[in-house]
Design a protein around this motif. Structure first.
Motif, short mmCIF file in Angstrom:
data_model
loop_
_atom_site.label_atom_id
_atom_site.label_comp_id
_atom_site.label_asym_id
_atom_site.label_seq_id
_atom_site.Cartn_x
_atom_site.Cartn_y
_atom_site.Cartn_z
N VAL A 135 0.66 -1.30 0.19
CA VAL A 135 0.10 -0.10 0.01
C VAL A 135 0.51 1.45 -0.04
CG1 VAL A 135 -1.70 1.62 1.48
CG2 VAL A 135 -1.81 -1.25 1.35
N GLU A 136 1.95 1.41 0.69
CA GLU A 136 2.80 2.10 1.14
C GLU A 136 3.56 2.75 -0.77
OE1 GLU A 136 3.18 4.42 3.40
OE2 GLU A 136 1.36 3.72 3.77
N GLN A 137 3.81 1.66 -1.25
CA GLN A 137 4.56 2.14 -2.38
C GLN A 137 2.97 2.55 -3.06
OE1 GLN A 137 7.75 1.82 -3.14
NE2 GLN A 137 6.65 2.34 -5.11
N ILE A 138 2.49 2.00 -3.20
CA ILE A 138 1.70 2.53 -4.02
C ILE A 138 0.55 3.85 -4.23
CG2 ILE A 138 -1.28 2.40 -4.47
CD1 ILE A 138 -0.27 0.00 -5.47
N VAL A 139 1.10 4.37 -2.38
CA VAL A 139 1.16 5.44 -2.53
C VAL A 139 1.53 6.53 -3.05
CG1 VAL A 139 0.71 7.07 -0.75
CG2 VAL A 139 -1.01 5.23 -0.12
N TRP A 140 2.99 5.71 -2.72
CA TRP A 140 4.46 6.60 -3.22
C TRP A 140 4.27 7.19 -4.82
CZ3 TRP A 140 8.72 6.78 -5.34
CH2 TRP A 140 9.70 7.55 -5.78
N GLU A 141 3.76 6.25 -5.24
CA GLU A 141 3.77 5.98 -7.11
C GLU A 141 2.30 6.99 -7.00
OE1 GLU A 141 4.61 2.73 -9.30
OE2 GLU A 141 5.55 1.42 -7.47
N LEU A 142 1.83 6.51 -7.29
CA LEU A 142 0.40 7.91 -6.82
C LEU A 142 0.98 9.24 -6.96
CD1 LEU A 142 -2.42 5.90 -5.38
CD2 LEU A 142 -1.91 6.39 -8.27
N ALA A 171 -1.11 0.91 -15.66
CA ALA A 171 0.02 0.08 -15.37
C ALA A 171 0.33 -0.11 -13.76
CB ALA A 171 1.45 0.71 -15.96
N LEU A 172 -0.01 1.19 -13.44
CA LEU A 172 0.25 0.64 -11.16
C LEU A 172 -0.37 0.07 -10.79
CD1 LEU A 172 1.95 1.38 -8.94
CD2 LEU A 172 0.63 3.72 -8.89
N LEU A 173 -1.98 0.33 -11.31
CA LEU A 173 -3.13 -0.44 -10.22
C LEU A 173 -2.76 -2.02 -11.16
CD1 LEU A 173 -5.07 1.97 -11.24
CD2 LEU A 173 -4.37 0.36 -8.86
N ARG A 174 -2.39 -2.34 -13.07
CA ARG A 174 -2.08 -3.51 -13.27
C ARG A 174 -0.96 -4.42 -13.08
NH1 ARG A 174 -2.47 -2.73 -19.46
NH2 ARG A 174 -5.38 -3.02 -20.08
N ARG A 175 0.51 -3.67 -12.64
CA ARG A 175 0.87 -4.41 -11.44
C ARG A 175 0.68 -4.77 -10.15
NH1 ARG A 175 4.63 0.30 -11.75
NH2 ARG A 175 4.88 -0.47 -9.93
N SER A 176 -0.31 -4.26 -9.70
CA SER A 176 -1.01 -4.40 -8.30
C SER A 176 -2.49 -5.50 -8.08
CB SER A 176 -1.40 -3.52 -7.38
OG SER A 176 -0.11 -2.96 -6.95
N GLY A 177 -2.00 -6.04 -9.40
CA GLY A 177 -2.50 -7.10 -10.23
C GLY A 177 -4.92 -6.65 -10.12
N ALA A 178 -4.85 -5.52 -10.69
CA ALA A 178 -6.58 -4.81 -10.43
C ALA A 178 -6.34 -6.15 -12.29
CB ALA A 178 -5.72 -3.59 -11.34
N ASP A 179 -8.03 -6.40 -12.43
CA ASP A 179 -8.54 -6.50 -13.56
C ASP A 179 -8.72 -5.61 -14.70
OD1 ASP A 179 -9.65 -8.29 -16.18
OD2 ASP A 179 -11.40 -8.70 -14.48
#
Length: 183
Positions: A135-142, A171-179
């Motif tokens: 989660v922290e990495q996602i927020v950082w990249e956002l 791309a970020l969300l796909r890397r995190s498993g988003a459909d």
């Protein structure tokens, strides 16, 4: 503040813009710091109205996260702030300073990051993102995507900024498993 940063706002300029007296404004704010904190609070209020409130109408999980981030990109222009995001500008303006104004801006940043964390977490709970997502990495990249978008729009005047930010987000969300069908 949107055009020239916090340092550009003076009691004199504010009095001129509002038609109020300098002494009346000074009596109300009591200090330059109080004025700057009030400006940051107003920025937060405007951002909530243009970003958060509409996004909260979208279903939870990935749809809400996408709405929240999508409304964040370029929000200041949609809010009529022709100089860009006042909070982003203030972050760079205040990065080497200490005091109550910077502290309030840090608190505002913490609040925003917590909202992003909560929405990423909810997307994970609903199975829209992988459970092991950082989660922290996602927020950082956002934040990185947002600042890149803001810079491209404001400084570079890049007509592809919206498209590039959207591509980076997907791309970020796909890397995190988003459909991909939900993107």
């Amino acid at each position: 503040m949107s055009r020239g940063g916090l340092s550009s706002v003076t009691i004199g300029r504010l009095a001129e813009a509002t038609g109020l007296s300098k002494s009346g404004l000074f009596a109300h704010f009591q200090s330059r710091e109080a004025l700057e904190v009030a400006l940051i609070e107003e920025t937060a209020r405007i951002a909530r109205r243009h970003i958060v409130e509409p996004a909260m109408q979208v279903p939870e999980g990935l749809p809400r996260l996408m709405a929240l981030v999508g409304r964040w990109f370029g929000w200041s222009a949609r809010a009529g702030l022709c100089g860009g995001c006042p909070a982003a500008a203030a972050m760079f303006e205040l990065d080497d300073m200490a005091g109550v104004v910077r502290d309030r801006l840090v608190a505002l940043d913490d609040e925003w990051r917590e909202l992003l964390r909560a929405n990423v977490g909810r997307a994970m709970e609903l199975g829209h993102l992988r459970g092991e997502t950082d989660v922290e990495q996602i927020v950082w990249e956002l934040w990185g995507i947002y600042l890149g978008h803001h810079s491209a729009m404001r400084f570079r005047r890049d007509r592809q900024a919206d498209e590039r930010a959207q591509t980076a987000l997907i791309a970020l969300l796909r890397r995190s498993g988003a459909d991909p069908s939900h993107l």
